[in-house]
Design a protein around this motif. Sequence first.
Motif, PDB file in Angstrom:
ATOM      1  N   VAL A   1       0.901  -1.202   0.056  1.00  0.00           N
ATOM      2  CA  VAL A   1      -0.023  -0.095  -0.004  1.00  0.00           C
ATOM      3  C   VAL A   1       0.746   1.373   0.054  1.00  0.00           C
ATOM      4  CG1 VAL A   1      -0.280  -0.226   2.675  1.00  0.00           C
ATOM      5  CG2 VAL A   1      -1.825   1.349   1.233  1.00  0.00           C
ATOM      6  N   GLN A   2       1.968   1.138   0.964  1.00  0.00           N
ATOM      7  CA  GLN A   2       2.529   2.558   0.814  1.00  0.00           C
ATOM      8  C   GLN A   2       3.338   3.128  -0.402  1.00  0.00           C
ATOM      9  OE1 GLN A   2       2.630   4.720   3.829  1.00  0.00           O
ATOM     10  NE2 GLN A   2       3.386   6.049   2.152  1.00  0.00           N
ATOM     11  N   GLY A   3       4.147   1.903  -0.891  1.00  0.00           N
ATOM     12  CA  GLY A   3       4.585   2.069  -2.409  1.00  0.00           C
ATOM     13  C   GLY A   3       3.639   2.564  -3.221  1.00  0.00           C
ATOM     14  N   PHE A   4       2.542   2.033  -3.268  1.00  0.00           N
ATOM     15  CA  PHE A   4       1.196   2.220  -4.099  1.00  0.00           C
ATOM     16  C   PHE A   4       0.893   3.867  -4.129  1.00  0.00           C
ATOM     17  CE2 PHE A   4      -3.227   2.135  -5.235  1.00  0.00           C
ATOM     18  CZ  PHE A   4      -3.018   2.126  -6.741  1.00  0.00           C
ATOM     19  N   LEU A   5       0.779   4.260  -3.118  1.00  0.00           N
ATOM     20  CA  LEU A   5       0.588   5.689  -2.771  1.00  0.00           C
ATOM     21  C   LEU A   5       1.508   6.480  -3.208  1.00  0.00           C
ATOM     22  CD1 LEU A   5      -0.877   5.255   0.959  1.00  0.00           C
ATOM     23  CD2 LEU A   5      -2.399   5.655  -1.260  1.00  0.00           C
ATOM     24  N   ASP A   6       2.845   6.157  -3.097  1.00  0.00           N
ATOM     25  CA  ASP A   6       3.977   6.995  -3.365  1.00  0.00           C
ATOM     26  C   ASP A   6       3.800   7.149  -4.863  1.00  0.00           C
ATOM     27  OD1 ASP A   6       4.819   7.177  -0.970  1.00  0.00           O
ATOM     28  OD2 ASP A   6       6.246   6.001  -0.979  1.00  0.00           O
ATOM     29  N   VAL A   7       3.723   6.093  -5.780  1.00  0.00           N
ATOM     30  CA  VAL A   7       3.623   6.221  -7.291  1.00  0.00           C
ATOM     31  C   VAL A   7       2.617   7.122  -7.610  1.00  0.00           C
ATOM     32  CG1 VAL A   7       3.451   4.744  -9.057  1.00  0.00           C
ATOM     33  CG2 VAL A   7       4.941   3.883  -7.332  1.00  0.00           C
ATOM     34  N   ILE A   8       1.538   6.986  -7.034  1.00  0.00           N
ATOM     35  CA  ILE A   8       0.140   7.562  -7.451  1.00  0.00           C
ATOM     36  C   ILE A   8       0.558   9.083  -7.379  1.00  0.00           C
ATOM     37  CG2 ILE A   8      -1.989   8.456  -6.655  1.00  0.00           C
ATOM     38  CD1 ILE A   8      -2.449   5.345  -5.518  1.00  0.00           C
ATOM     39  N   GLY A   9       1.005   9.644  -6.246  1.00  0.00           N
ATOM     40  CA  GLY A   9       1.170  11.122  -5.895  1.00  0.00           C
ATOM     41  C   GLY A   9       2.381  11.614  -6.927  1.00  0.00           C
ATOM     42  N   ASP A  10       3.369  10.688  -7.141  1.00  0.00           N
ATOM     43  CA  ASP A  10       4.524  11.385  -8.145  1.00  0.00           C
ATOM     44  C   ASP A  10       3.894  11.422  -9.398  1.00  0.00           C
ATOM     45  OD1 ASP A  10       6.214  10.997  -6.036  1.00  0.00           O
ATOM     46  OD2 ASP A  10       6.901   8.977  -6.621  1.00  0.00           O
TER      47      ASP A  10
END
Length: 456
Positions: free
Chosen positions: A347-356
């Motif tokens: 989940v955390q890596g997924f959220l980072d990619v989304i924002g970037d």
Amino acid sequence: MLEQRETERRMSGLLGEVETVGILPVPDNERTMSSGKMTIVWLMASASATTPLIGSLLFHFGLTDMVLAILLSFLIGLVPAGLFSEMGREVPLTGLIVARKSYGTLGAFLFSVLFSFVNMGWFGLNTAVAGETLAAITHMQGSLWFWIIGAVQVILVLFGMKWLEYFYRYTSVVLLVCYALLVYLLFSRYHVAMPHATEAMQWGAAITTVVTFSILAWTYKVSTVSRFAIPASNPKARIAFFLSPSVGIMASVLVMGLMGMYSQQATGNWNLALLGSNAPVWGVFAAVGVALAIIHTNAMNLYPSTVDLLVALNTFRKPSKWDQPIATIVLGFFSTVLAILGILNHVQGFLDVIGDVIIPFTFIMIVDWVWVQKKKTPASAFFERPRTPREWWTWPSIVSFVVGLVISIWGGDWFPNLFSAVLPLPVVGGLVGSVVFVIWELPRIRSLPQTIEKQQ
């Protein structure tokens, strides 16, 4: 014979309710959604069973600073979400069709493919939370619940925004009651105390988590809903339409974030609904609440994902009537598979990619729509086949997006303290990319309004 004809008539009526507008402009007779109904749509879409996770992600910062981070995130996302809301009311098209003028037809195609997968990821993430929670409550196999929840969501989305709005409106009270009862269970059976900070507040990191988890992750989808709203030519409740998406999204984040933080403090787990696993009667309410919360949110993940995929397909082929329902079924199936494969563990890596990716894309597109196109591009222009290289690839916006993306990904390596403790990195990346775009396009910003007026 009469019974057969009656059955055929009913089936015909049922199929007639399946939404097939796809990526085409929404007909005026279907643009009836009020600002109040739009607020409920976004309130329920944001009120996912996953949303309390924000309370766990920010738990170490304490309650007060989490609330402040959510309020600051609301202010950051207010204008982008409002402008996308107005975009859909001004030209009744989904955002990625409008992106054809911002990024070029092939640029919009690539973003459409990418965001189809992003929304599939969100669908899988929420389905995983629902499946695991319902499995714990009912003591049944988790994968079975994945398929049940996935199937229900696909069927609902097949009938489109008209029936989605009905569903959100008439089940909202049930959802609120279920979660209110779970909160009562938490406070009546556990020792609940106000969570205090255990670490120094990192405003940049906290706001980045909130905006990528909520308002800026939703923003580019806002026009996919507002294209069904009362047209912007009608001055009624213009401010209310502007505010509706951000108020709905962030009100849910605030309330459910509080639930998650208090649940984390009292039970060691942010997922409030798991309280029902050891209380049979309460478990019924928990199961209903979780199911509704997940269906509400995932419908608004699958629906835009379908439309995004159709934008990509339309780049190379003409749309057909049944593209939308077929794409819904296919994407729903593969999104459920993601849940079973364990996307929740990332989940955390997924959220980072989304924002970037999403935030620079969104900010640059808003600048183009407001200051370059001046909100005057007619709907038909977005479906014209490109005749020049610039119409296939709009390099100023693409290069500006890359600048914003580079800052979003690596800016924390250059100024780690600044972007962790003070500023939300993806937001800064989006703003810098937008400034680069404005400087590059300044001559066109000054001349394009006259060009558009001549075309009209």
